[in-house]
Design a protein around this motif. Sequence first.
Motif, mmCIF file in Angstrom:
data_model
loop_
_atom_site.group_PDB
_atom_site.id
_atom_site.type_symbol
_atom_site.label_atom_id
_atom_site.label_comp_id
_atom_site.label_asym_id
_atom_site.label_seq_id
_atom_site.Cartn_x
_atom_site.Cartn_y
_atom_site.Cartn_z
ATOM 1 N N LEU A 20 -61.689 5.092 -32.101
ATOM 2 C CA LEU A 20 -60.804 6.573 -32.220
ATOM 3 C C LEU A 20 -59.124 6.117 -32.328
ATOM 4 C CD1 LEU A 20 -63.319 9.047 -31.151
ATOM 5 C CD2 LEU A 20 -61.913 9.509 -33.686
ATOM 6 N N ARG A 21 -59.025 4.996 -30.592
ATOM 7 C CA ARG A 21 -57.719 5.019 -30.856
ATOM 8 C C ARG A 21 -56.942 4.307 -32.053
ATOM 9 N NH1 ARG A 21 -56.768 -0.286 -28.126
ATOM 10 N NH2 ARG A 21 -56.745 -1.222 -30.051
ATOM 11 N N ASP A 22 -57.563 4.213 -32.137
ATOM 12 C CA ASP A 22 -56.484 3.304 -33.548
ATOM 13 C C ASP A 22 -56.392 4.075 -35.153
ATOM 14 O OD1 ASP A 22 -56.891 0.925 -32.780
ATOM 15 O OD2 ASP A 22 -58.481 -0.151 -33.495
ATOM 16 N N LEU A 23 -57.475 5.196 -34.721
ATOM 17 C CA LEU A 23 -57.455 6.656 -35.968
ATOM 18 C C LEU A 23 -56.083 7.391 -35.142
ATOM 19 C CD1 LEU A 23 -58.813 7.346 -38.966
ATOM 20 C CD2 LEU A 23 -60.367 8.473 -36.885
ATOM 21 N N PHE A 24 -56.148 7.327 -34.217
ATOM 22 C CA PHE A 24 -55.939 8.454 -33.448
ATOM 23 C C PHE A 24 -53.514 7.681 -33.385
ATOM 24 C CE2 PHE A 24 -58.997 10.696 -32.206
ATOM 25 C CZ PHE A 24 -58.956 11.788 -33.222
ATOM 26 N N PHE A 25 -54.151 6.958 -33.814
ATOM 27 C CA PHE A 25 -52.725 5.839 -32.995
ATOM 28 C C PHE A 25 -51.632 4.671 -33.977
ATOM 29 C CE2 PHE A 25 -53.334 7.845 -29.592
ATOM 30 C CZ PHE A 25 -52.168 9.013 -29.089
ATOM 31 N N LYS A 26 -51.538 4.989 -34.413
ATOM 32 C CA LYS A 26 -50.707 3.653 -35.120
ATOM 33 C C LYS A 26 -50.299 2.586 -35.069
ATOM 34 C CE LYS A 26 -47.916 2.157 -39.480
ATOM 35 N NZ LYS A 26 -46.512 3.109 -40.105
ATOM 36 N N TYR A 27 -49.611 3.273 -33.670
ATOM 37 C CA TYR A 27 -48.787 2.425 -32.324
ATOM 38 C C TYR A 27 -49.127 2.107 -31.583
ATOM 39 C CZ TYR A 27 -44.622 2.568 -35.851
ATOM 40 O OH TYR A 27 -43.639 2.407 -37.423
ATOM 41 N N LYS A 28 -49.672 1.187 -30.861
ATOM 42 C CA LYS A 28 -50.011 1.443 -29.838
ATOM 43 C C LYS A 28 -48.610 -0.251 -28.703
ATOM 44 C CE LYS A 28 -53.892 1.331 -32.438
ATOM 45 N NZ LYS A 28 -53.883 1.159 -33.346
ATOM 46 N N ASP A 29 -47.186 0.744 -27.891
ATOM 47 C CA ASP A 29 -46.985 0.186 -28.002
ATOM 48 C C ASP A 29 -45.625 1.108 -27.127
ATOM 49 O OD1 ASP A 29 -44.492 1.721 -29.920
ATOM 50 O OD2 ASP A 29 -44.483 -0.230 -30.764
ATOM 51 N N ASP A 30 -45.179 0.792 -26.003
ATOM 52 C CA ASP A 30 -43.904 2.132 -25.326
ATOM 53 C C ASP A 30 -42.507 2.103 -26.311
ATOM 54 O OD1 ASP A 30 -43.012 -0.167 -24.552
ATOM 55 O OD2 ASP A 30 -42.238 -0.337 -23.037
ATOM 56 N N ARG A 31 -42.788 1.869 -27.482
ATOM 57 C CA ARG A 31 -41.221 2.164 -28.204
ATOM 58 C C ARG A 31 -41.496 3.179 -29.118
ATOM 59 N NH1 ARG A 31 -39.461 -0.566 -32.315
ATOM 60 N NH2 ARG A 31 -36.905 -0.251 -31.319
ATOM 61 N N SER A 32 -41.904 4.202 -28.666
ATOM 62 C CA SER A 32 -41.741 5.931 -29.534
ATOM 63 C C SER A 32 -40.690 6.389 -29.633
ATOM 64 C CB SER A 32 -43.126 6.452 -28.860
ATOM 65 O OG SER A 32 -44.625 5.741 -29.219
ATOM 66 N N SER A 33 -40.564 6.318 -27.751
ATOM 67 C CA SER A 33 -38.838 7.484 -28.306
ATOM 68 C C SER A 33 -38.471 6.913 -28.968
ATOM 69 C CB SER A 33 -38.353 7.471 -26.769
ATOM 70 O OG SER A 33 -39.379 7.990 -25.987
ATOM 71 N N ASP A 34 -37.835 5.356 -28.654
ATOM 72 C CA ASP A 34 -37.128 4.460 -29.389
ATOM 73 C C ASP A 34 -37.119 4.919 -31.082
ATOM 74 O OD1 ASP A 34 -36.101 3.746 -27.752
ATOM 75 O OD2 ASP A 34 -36.179 1.319 -27.960
ATOM 76 N N ARG A 35 -38.405 4.662 -31.410
ATOM 77 C CA ARG A 35 -38.786 5.948 -33.547
ATOM 78 C C ARG A 35 -38.139 6.371 -33.680
ATOM 79 N NH1 ARG A 35 -43.176 1.613 -32.370
ATOM 80 N NH2 ARG A 35 -44.403 3.537 -31.312
ATOM 81 N N VAL A 36 -38.559 7.838 -33.004
ATOM 82 C CA VAL A 36 -37.952 8.928 -33.201
ATOM 83 C C VAL A 36 -36.216 9.153 -33.742
ATOM 84 C CG1 VAL A 36 -37.201 11.542 -32.334
ATOM 85 C CG2 VAL A 36 -39.652 10.305 -32.015
ATOM 86 N N ILE A 37 -35.292 8.357 -32.008
ATOM 87 C CA ILE A 37 -34.283 8.104 -32.360
ATOM 88 C C ILE A 37 -33.492 7.439 -33.170
ATOM 89 C CG2 ILE A 37 -32.166 7.255 -30.824
ATOM 90 C CD1 ILE A 37 -34.035 7.686 -27.501
#
Length: 407
Positions: free
Chosen positions: A379-396
């Motif tokens: 389920l983790r792999d189904l719900f999340f493409k990224y498993k890192d701490d850079r989601s904020s960076d990607r949005v910015i």
Amino acid sequence: MKWGIFHRVIGLFPQRFKFFVVFVGSHLLAVISILIPKDSKRIMLISYPSFAGNMRYIYERMKELEQFRDYKFIWPVENKGVFGKRENTKFVMYGTVEYLWQLLRSKYIFSSQRIPYWKAKNQIGVMIWHAVPGKRGFWFDKRYQSWVGRLILKSTLRKIDYVVATSEFTKVLFSAIFHIHPEKILVLGMPRCDALFKEKGEALKRLESLLGSKIKNRRIVFYLPTFRDYDRRVTQELFTNLVKDQKFREYLEQRKALFIFKPHPHDEVFVKKYSDEYIRVITNHELMEAGLTLYDILPAADILVTDYSSVFRDYLLLNRPVIFYIPDKKKYCETRGLVLEPFELWTPGDKAKTVEELLKALDEAFENPKKWEKERLWLRDLFFKYKDDRSSDRVIEYFWPLSSVKK
């Protein structure tokens, strides 16, 4: 200056009349708003609770970057006094002329709930929903089946220019729930999940500071139930029954476990403050005063106990045991309902309907934490493409592509 008098007067009229006034007035304001110049360096961030969640992590990251030094950040809040003063940051009270004026001037509106009706076409509305979808909502919600409900939905969703999702799978869910074209849905990750990748020791220190006591060699269990629309006192009763159960208390002592209950923000008014050696209550107000969010302390949890809340999906990124305490499953499914069914397939952990079953599930989680690992990782792999701490960076990076955001 507030427009509370206006709302009180309108409140004297029938519901349909109130809807008509607010609906027409808001859309008229949106048209007028086009004539008001928008400041490309003014960003409004809307979250519930105030100054929290995904918006908070985007904000904190932008504040670290040199290129945003001359940007102005606007935060609508319930109480300005809680937050103090921050550089280039303005807190405005909901329901005030100041709030409205700041909204009309902001080029960007980021929200974890909905984009305001009076958002104009020359503004960019970005919705980073406060959860990975799981419950029925919007077009799946029975409350919006009337013509008025559908009109509200269509008007609300037209204000959204972009939705941020966590994977291709959740992109499909958002598209269906919000009736938004997939091209508007960006798979960038959930900014608040960045905090889950911090060291567990950091989260423990924050938790100790929040509780005002040291946590030595204790197993930590978080209890994070969802909001129950059908009866707001159910969560209070569930927690009270646990506190009063002698076997439950003896079990915590035997396991040297600390049971931390954090109610949903809507339920805090019904939950009394409670604290002893093995059971503690943490509220959003306390987190707010400490300058923290739930995700700053969540990595400290060894086990998560929840129910229908989406928080367990984020917790999958830690690959730790989850227990689903669901005494009211039938009632909840009949009222609010779920998008992802059957419930058992989409919930990777033991299910408990009684305190006795909960204790058994806790035993399993303590003794065999890998029991549901295969399902958790799937389920983790189904719900999340990224498993890192850079989601904020990607949005910015998406909205300010020349920023060259670097860690």
